[in-house]
Scaffold this motif. Sequence first.
Motif, mmCIF file in Angstrom:
data_model
loop_
_atom_site.group_PDB
_atom_site.id
_atom_site.type_symbol
_atom_site.label_atom_id
_atom_site.label_comp_id
_atom_site.label_asym_id
_atom_site.label_seq_id
_atom_site.Cartn_x
_atom_site.Cartn_y
_atom_site.Cartn_z
ATOM 1 N N CYS A 1 -6.984 1.901 3.920
ATOM 2 C CA CYS A 1 -6.606 3.253 3.498
ATOM 3 C C CYS A 1 -7.592 3.807 2.470
ATOM 4 O O CYS A 1 -7.870 5.009 2.449
ATOM 5 N N TYR A 2 -8.114 2.929 1.628
ATOM 6 C CA TYR A 2 -9.116 3.383 0.666
ATOM 7 C C TYR A 2 -10.371 3.872 1.392
ATOM 8 O O TYR A 2 -10.927 4.907 1.049
ATOM 9 N N ARG A 3 -10.791 3.142 2.426
ATOM 10 C CA ARG A 3 -11.977 3.562 3.190
ATOM 11 C C ARG A 3 -11.728 4.850 3.971
ATOM 12 O O ARG A 3 -12.672 5.584 4.268
ATOM 13 N N HIS B 1 -4.110 -1.868 -7.359
ATOM 14 C CA HIS B 1 -4.970 -0.958 -6.605
ATOM 15 C C HIS B 1 -4.171 0.133 -5.909
ATOM 16 O O HIS B 1 -4.678 1.236 -5.716
ATOM 17 N N GLN C 1 0.272 4.035 1.102
ATOM 18 C CA GLN C 1 0.058 4.855 2.284
ATOM 19 C C GLN C 1 0.594 4.195 3.559
ATOM 20 O O GLN C 1 1.334 4.809 4.312
ATOM 21 N N CYS D 1 0.845 -1.193 0.000
ATOM 22 C CA CYS D 1 0.000 0.000 0.000
ATOM 23 C C CYS D 1 0.883 1.245 0.000
ATOM 24 O O CYS D 1 1.836 1.347 0.779
ATOM 25 N N THR E 1 -2.317 4.869 -8.859
ATOM 26 C CA THR E 1 -3.173 4.788 -7.673
ATOM 27 C C THR E 1 -4.189 5.922 -7.642
ATOM 28 O O THR E 1 -5.384 5.709 -7.399
ATOM 29 N N ARG F 1 -6.821 5.677 -10.383
ATOM 30 C CA ARG F 1 -7.844 4.680 -10.071
ATOM 31 C C ARG F 1 -8.902 5.261 -9.129
ATOM 32 O O ARG F 1 -10.088 4.976 -9.278
ATOM 33 N N LEU F 2 -8.475 6.066 -8.158
ATOM 34 C CA LEU F 2 -9.441 6.727 -7.273
ATOM 35 C C LEU F 2 -10.414 7.585 -8.075
ATOM 36 O O LEU F 2 -11.628 7.581 -7.835
ATOM 37 N N LEU G 1 -3.682 1.083 -3.025
ATOM 38 C CA LEU G 1 -4.108 1.313 -1.653
ATOM 39 C C LEU G 1 -4.749 0.057 -1.089
ATOM 40 O O LEU G 1 -5.481 -0.639 -1.797
ATOM 41 N N CYS G 2 -4.502 -0.205 0.177
ATOM 42 C CA CYS G 2 -5.192 -1.312 0.835
ATOM 43 C C CYS G 2 -6.632 -0.898 1.132
ATOM 44 O O CYS G 2 -6.994 0.285 1.030
ATOM 45 N N CYS G 3 -7.459 -1.849 1.498
ATOM 46 C CA CYS G 3 -8.877 -1.573 1.745
ATOM 47 C C CYS G 3 -9.068 -0.548 2.855
ATOM 48 O O CYS G 3 -9.925 0.331 2.766
#
Length: 228
Positions: free
Chosen positions: A26-28, A20, A10, A8, A91, A94-95, A22-24
């Motif tokens: 950090c994405y949340r 992706h 972050q 990740c 990254t 993708r966001l 980012l891990c789940c």
Amino acid sequence: MNILRACCVQCQQVLAIAAHGLCCRCYRNIPRYSYCGRCGSRLQENAPICGRCLRQKPNWDQIVVASEYRKPLSDLIHRFKFQNQFWLDRTLARLLYLAIRQAKRTHGIALPEAVFSVPLYHTRQWQRNYNQADLLARYLATYLRLPYHADVLWRVKNTPSQRGLSAKARRLNMENAFTISNKITQFSYGSVALVDDVITTGSTLNEIAKQLRQQGIAHIQVWGLCKT
């Protein structure tokens, strides 16, 4: 045997899917919010237009923003723009891509015919070695299977930094700062998207959108990582 694993960007946790970035978790942690589909201002619920836009509409028609300029996204953007971490482009793109998909449901966004990006003045791009908006736009065009044109918009005025300027000063700063190449006459696009990283007052985008209108482009979308 050491096996290199993607982490990740972050928190450095090992990723199940490297692309992706980012891990789940950090994405949340990147906050989503309801916003005006015209200017991007925060609203209590998603709407195509807000009261402020009814009084004074921006020169574009629709906007997509992934989040507000808050941590952790603000830290990622700062690293991307000012710390030469250009590899964050995938990254962050993708966001924004996920935000575009969401906006198709929440704001009725229809995909444009082509993608442009906000240009940098040539000396600034030389100093940075890349244009962050260009890097984002290239990925988005690939994800969405749309043509991308990096040589249509040019910044011809070496404007001072917009940071710290009032909205009026920003507008004056951007006057006559951009030009459109004659190459645009090779296309007959009725709708385009204009990609930038951070949207503040929108003065830069307003100036470019005004010139695109003069070229006969009827529908202009603005796509940005965040709205401050």
